[in-house]
Design a protein around this motif. Structure first.
Motif, PDB file in Angstrom:
ATOM      1  N   ALA A 125       1.818  -6.996   0.532  1.00 26.92           N
ATOM      2  CA  ALA A 125       2.985  -7.044   1.414  1.00 26.92           C
ATOM      3  C   ALA A 125       2.580  -6.689   2.843  1.00 26.92           C
ATOM      4  N   SER A 126       1.610  -5.777   2.956  1.00 24.87           N
ATOM      5  CA  SER A 126       1.123  -5.444   4.292  1.00 24.87           C
ATOM      6  C   SER A 126       0.362  -6.632   4.884  1.00 24.87           C
ATOM      7  N   ALA A 127      -0.466  -7.246   4.035  1.00 25.13           N
ATOM      8  CA  ALA A 127      -1.312  -8.336   4.510  1.00 25.13           C
ATOM      9  C   ALA A 127      -0.490  -9.579   4.882  1.00 25.13           C
ATOM     10  N   ILE A 128       0.500  -9.880   4.057  1.00 23.48           N
ATOM     11  CA  ILE A 128       1.285 -11.102   4.309  1.00 23.48           C
ATOM     12  C   ILE A 128       2.295 -10.815   5.404  1.00 23.48           C
ATOM     13  N   GLY A 129       2.088 -11.436   6.540  1.00 21.89           N
ATOM     14  CA  GLY A 129       2.972 -11.163   7.676  1.00 21.89           C
ATOM     15  C   GLY A 129       2.981 -12.342   8.628  1.00 21.89           C
ATOM     16  N   LEU A 130       3.248 -12.039   9.887  1.00 23.88           N
ATOM     17  CA  LEU A 130       3.322 -13.117  10.880  1.00 23.88           C
ATOM     18  C   LEU A 130       2.013 -13.884  10.950  1.00 23.88           C
ATOM     19  N   GLY A 131       0.918 -13.201  10.662  1.00 18.11           N
ATOM     20  CA  GLY A 131      -0.389 -13.855  10.690  1.00 18.11           C
ATOM     21  C   GLY A 131      -0.461 -15.028   9.725  1.00 18.11           C
ATOM     22  N   ASN A 132       0.125 -14.864   8.548  1.00 15.12           N
ATOM     23  CA  ASN A 132       0.089 -15.944   7.550  1.00 15.12           C
ATOM     24  C   ASN A 132       1.056 -17.052   7.918  1.00 15.12           C
ATOM     25  N   LEU A 133       2.254 -16.651   8.359  1.00 15.46           N
ATOM     26  CA  LEU A 133       3.320 -17.639   8.510  1.00 15.46           C
ATOM     27  C   LEU A 133       3.212 -18.435   9.794  1.00 15.46           C
ATOM     28  N   TYR A 183       4.475  -2.768  19.573  1.00 13.02           N
ATOM     29  CA  TYR A 183       4.731  -4.158  20.009  1.00 13.02           C
ATOM     30  C   TYR A 183       4.940  -5.091  18.831  1.00 13.02           C
ATOM     31  N   TYR A 184       4.379  -4.740  17.657  1.00  8.43           N
ATOM     32  CA  TYR A 184       4.668  -5.542  16.449  1.00  8.43           C
ATOM     33  C   TYR A 184       6.169  -5.471  16.166  1.00  8.43           C
ATOM     34  N   ASN A 185       6.750  -4.275  16.356  1.00 12.21           N
ATOM     35  CA  ASN A 185       8.184  -4.126  16.124  1.00 12.21           C
ATOM     36  C   ASN A 185       9.021  -4.863  17.166  1.00 12.21           C
ATOM     37  N   PHE A 229      -9.305 -11.094   9.508  1.00 14.28           N
ATOM     38  CA  PHE A 229      -9.239  -9.695   9.855  1.00 14.28           C
ATOM     39  C   PHE A 229      -7.832  -9.193  10.026  1.00 14.28           C
ATOM     40  N   TYR A 230      -7.125  -9.939  10.882  1.00 18.56           N
ATOM     41  CA  TYR A 230      -5.741  -9.586  11.189  1.00 18.56           C
ATOM     42  C   TYR A 230      -4.888  -9.759   9.950  1.00 18.56           C
ATOM     43  N   SER A 231      -5.139 -10.856   9.244  1.00 13.55           N
ATOM     44  CA  SER A 231      -4.286 -11.186   8.107  1.00 13.55           C
ATOM     45  C   SER A 231      -4.432 -10.169   6.975  1.00 13.55           C
ATOM     46  N   LEU A 232      -5.641  -9.639   6.775  1.00 11.72           N
ATOM     47  CA  LEU A 232      -5.816  -8.666   5.685  1.00 11.72           C
ATOM     48  C   LEU A 232      -5.514  -7.237   6.143  1.00 11.72           C
ATOM     49  N   SER A 233      -4.961  -7.076   7.326  1.00 11.35           N
ATOM     50  CA  SER A 233      -4.625  -5.749   7.881  1.00 11.35           C
ATOM     51  C   SER A 233      -5.826  -4.805   7.849  1.00 11.35           C
ATOM     52  N   LEU A 234      -6.994  -5.322   8.235  1.00 11.87           N
ATOM     53  CA  LEU A 234      -8.196  -4.489   8.167  1.00 11.87           C
ATOM     54  C   LEU A 234      -8.387  -3.672   9.456  1.00 11.87           C
ATOM     55  N   ALA A 235      -9.150  -2.598   9.341  1.00 10.06           N
ATOM     56  CA  ALA A 235      -9.518  -1.746  10.477  1.00 10.06           C
ATOM     57  C   ALA A 235      -8.333  -1.063  11.147  1.00 10.06           C
ATOM     58  N   MET A 236      -7.249  -0.880  10.413  1.00 10.51           N
ATOM     59  CA  MET A 236      -6.088  -0.208  11.010  1.00 10.51           C
ATOM     60  C   MET A 236      -5.743   1.038  10.225  1.00 10.51           C
ATOM     61  N   GLY A 237      -6.610   1.418   9.309  1.00 10.35           N
ATOM     62  CA  GLY A 237      -6.326   2.615   8.527  1.00 10.35           C
ATOM     63  C   GLY A 237      -5.327   2.376   7.407  1.00 10.35           C
ATOM     64  N   ILE A 238      -4.715   1.193   7.412  1.00 15.48           N
ATOM     65  CA  ILE A 238      -3.660   0.944   6.417  1.00 15.48           C
ATOM     66  C   ILE A 238      -4.236   0.939   5.007  1.00 15.48           C
ATOM     67  N   MET A 239      -5.330   0.202   4.832  1.00 13.56           N
ATOM     68  CA  MET A 239      -5.876   0.092   3.478  1.00 13.56           C
ATOM     69  C   MET A 239      -6.500   1.421   3.019  1.00 13.56           C
ATOM     70  N   THR A 253       7.707  -5.898   5.858  1.00 10.96           N
ATOM     71  CA  THR A 253       6.817  -5.190   4.932  1.00 10.96           C
ATOM     72  C   THR A 253       5.480  -4.859   5.626  1.00 10.96           C
ATOM     73  N   SER A 254       5.056  -5.674   6.583  1.00 12.47           N
ATOM     74  CA  SER A 254       3.840  -5.355   7.332  1.00 12.47           C
ATOM     75  C   SER A 254       4.085  -4.158   8.248  1.00 12.47           C
ATOM     76  N   ALA A 255       5.249  -4.146   8.900  1.00  7.35           N
ATOM     77  CA  ALA A 255       5.573  -3.026   9.789  1.00  7.35           C
ATOM     78  C   ALA A 255       5.675  -1.730   8.989  1.00  7.35           C
ATOM     79  N   SER A 294       3.975  -0.928   6.401  1.00  9.86           N
ATOM     80  CA  SER A 294       2.634  -0.431   6.079  1.00  9.86           C
ATOM     81  C   SER A 294       2.005   0.254   7.286  1.00  9.86           C
ATOM     82  N   MET A 295       2.245  -0.304   8.458  1.00 12.00           N
ATOM     83  CA  MET A 295       1.687   0.308   9.653  1.00 12.00           C
ATOM     84  C   MET A 295       2.363   1.643   9.937  1.00 12.00           C
ATOM     85  N   THR A 296       3.681   1.682   9.753  1.00 13.49           N
ATOM     86  CA  THR A 296       4.405   2.938   9.972  1.00 13.49           C
ATOM     87  C   THR A 296       3.884   3.997   9.007  1.00 13.49           C
TER      88      THR A 296
HETATM   89  N1  PHE Z   1      -1.575  -8.544   8.212  1.00 12.16           N
HETATM   90  C1  PHE Z   1      -0.384  -8.834   8.900  1.00 12.16           C
HETATM   91  C2  PHE Z   1      -0.189 -10.330   9.062  1.00 12.16           C
HETATM   92  O1  PHE Z   1      -0.853 -11.126   8.504  1.00 12.16           O
HETATM   93  C3  PHE Z   1      -0.314  -8.236  10.245  1.00 12.16           C
HETATM   94  C4  PHE Z   1      -0.554  -6.809  10.304  1.00 12.16           C
HETATM   95  C5  PHE Z   1      -1.398  -6.369  11.223  1.00 12.16           C
HETATM   96  C6  PHE Z   1       0.063  -5.952   9.437  1.00 12.16           C
HETATM   97  C7  PHE Z   1      -1.640  -5.062  11.282  1.00 12.16           C
HETATM   98  C8  PHE Z   1      -0.176  -4.638   9.497  1.00 12.16           C
HETATM   99  C9  PHE Z   1      -1.061  -4.201  10.434  1.00 12.16           C
HETATM  100  O2  PHE Z   1       0.666 -10.720   9.798  1.00 12.16           O
END
Ligand code: PHE
Length: 466
Positions: free
Chosen positions: A23-31, A105-107, A228-238, A330-332, A334-336
């Motif tokens: 749910a974190s990974a699937i976000g605006l990046g995918n769509l 800014y994501y929000n 990178f962006y799509s898998l929400s990597l390097a943001m501490g989330i995982m 759901t991505s937001a 995970s970041m929160t």
């Molecule tokens: N991975 C999310 C996407 O594909 C974006 C995202 C970035 C989510 C950073 C959480 C943290 O859109």
């Protein structure tokens, strides 16, 4: 982070964990971003490169972050100290800074999606307002209060979910939203495939077009940055989500499933979007510009496309924006959570106080981006609107964090510690050599290549522009 009774919170099972990470990974990046990059970089060529990269590099980085979290039982801010390397704890601080600055800014963009969601509800109920898509978008983002109010609504609702906790809040929200998202995405893709004339767009999307990817280096870098962006990597989330994972669950199995789910939705989004945009481009004479619209694709081109679909268009637009809203939400969340957990673990304060602090921070910093096209448009850090400035800075910082994590795990901590964590549930790990080579050599080099390309892009060195 403790969940009320002092014990660290945990997911109720491996399905809940995979669902949360997906749910974190699937976000605006995918769509939005994946379809538009695929259209730009030769369709099938981009898809093939993306698949290969996510199954190798994406898998490696994901396993690493999740295992670091589960081993340390800490969020990213304190995880590296818990691993016995206090000197590397600056890495925890760096990977906390990333979500702290991306979230606001994501929000704001989440708020834009709220605005469109409400606009389509109005349209479905027989109202109007979206006839001039460009005008609607331009006047909305420049309005004195609207972008801030929409961002605040999006932020407050996601904070409310976080207050409810890992199991009762995040897990439940994902269990409701993710299946709806999947069903709607499959439904829309099938609807589009059945539209007369969609064949040409599907061909445009899938058939490799080597002429539009003259430079394979660009395709690889584009696919890597996207992954990178799509898998929400390097943001501490995982790392944070991994810290709530039970010891009896398998890290590699979960990682493969997360990569598969994320890639599936990305490829599916292409089926949803590209054929209708190609059909629209031919009909309206907009040509390639319609497909290459970049950021404008979602908020300007697609509403035009939906309007061209006649009576069904309002409903299609509505379903599409519900889908986007859920994905962004759901991505937001995970970041929160990554920010809230870091504050809890570091200051040893309760969850509610930490949520309040992060909420206030998000609203304060988010307002700079929200007002950045209207009342504060004159404020242009480095000559860009505030939102672009934050986005650009984070695009530089994330590869730095990822490369440092690889160097730390590969050369300081040693890969065998991660592999041992992967074996904890008792299953054999068959990718040891692959993992060591990836994390020690391949991953840092590839990640630094993204960094170099991003820096070239910022300074306008044309050849490597993505
Ligand atoms: N991975 C999310 C996407 O594909 C974006 C995202 C970035 C989510 C950073 C959480 C943290 O859109």
């Amino acid at each position: 982070m403790a969940d009320g009774n002092g014990k660290r919170a945990s997911w109720s099972g491996s399905v809940a964990f995979v669902l949360a990470a997906a749910a974190s990974a699937i976000g605006l990046g995918n769509l939005w971003r994946f379809p538009y990059l695929a259209a730009r970089y030769g369709g099938g060529v981009f898809i093939a490169v993306y698949l290969a990269l996510s199954l190798t590099l994406g898998f490696t980085l994901l396993v690493t972050e999740i295992a670091v979290g589960r081993y340390s039982r800490q969020s990213q801010l304190t995880a590296f100290r818990a691993l016995g390397h206090p000197r590397w704890n600056f890495l925890g601080a760096l990977s906390t800074v990333v979500p702290l600055f991306i979230l606001p800014y994501y929000n704001v963009i989440g708020g834009w999606v709220v605005k469109y969601f409400v606009a389509y509800i109005r349209l479905v109920c027989g109202g109007g307002g979206l006839e001039d898509a460009q005008g609607f978008f331009d006047s909305f983002i420049a309005a004195p209060w609207d972008p801030f109010v929409c961002m605040a609504v999006f932020t407050l609702v996601s904070c409310a979910v976080i207050v409810m906790g890992v199991k009762n809040g995040i897990e439940r929200a994902n269990f409701v939203m993710m299946p709806i998202l999947l069903v709607m995405a499959v439904g829309l893709a099938v609807y589009v495939a059945l539209l007369p004339g969609s064949g040409e767009g599907i061909r445009y999307y899938l058939v490799p077009d080597f002429s539009s990817c003259d430079n394979i280096g660009k395709v690889i870098l584009g696919a890597m940055g996207q992954m990178f962006y799509s898998l929400s990597l390097a943001m501490g989330i995982m790392i944070t989500y991994g810290s709530y994972m039970r010891r009896c669950d398998s890290v590699p199995k979960a990682s493969v499933r997360i990569v598969a789910a994320d890639t599936f939705v990305a490829v599916l989004s292409g089926f949803m979007i590209i054929p209708v945009v190609v059909m629209f481009a031919a009909k309206s004479g907009a040509g390639r510009a319609a497909i290459d619209a970049g950021p404008g694709l979602m908020f300007v081109t697609l509403p035009k496309v939906f309007a061209s679909l006649g009576a069904a268009g309002a409903w299609i637009g509505f379903i599409f924006f519900v889908l986007v809203l859920f994905a962004a939400f759901t991505s937001a969340i995970s970041m929160t959570e990554a920010c809230v957990a870091a504050v809890c673990d570091f200051f040893r304060i309760g969850r509610n106080a930490s949520v309040a602090a992060i909420c206030a921070w998000t609203l304060a910093l988010g307002s700079v981006s929200a007002f950045g096209y209207g009342r504060w448009a004159a404020f242009k850090p480095c000559g860009m609107p505030a939102l672009d400035f934050f986005d650009t800075s984070m695009n530089v910082l994330t590869p730095v964090v990822a490369a440092l994590i690889c160097v730390f795990v590969g050369w300081v901590l040693q890969p065998k510690r991660i592999l041992a964590e992967c074996q904890r549930d008792g299953s054999a790990v068959g990718f040891k050599v692959f993992y060591v080579v990836m994390v020690k050599f391949v991953a840092p080099i590839l990640v630094l290549a993204i960094l170099a390309s991003e820096i070239c892009r910022i300074f306008g060195v044309g050849g490597w522009r993505i």
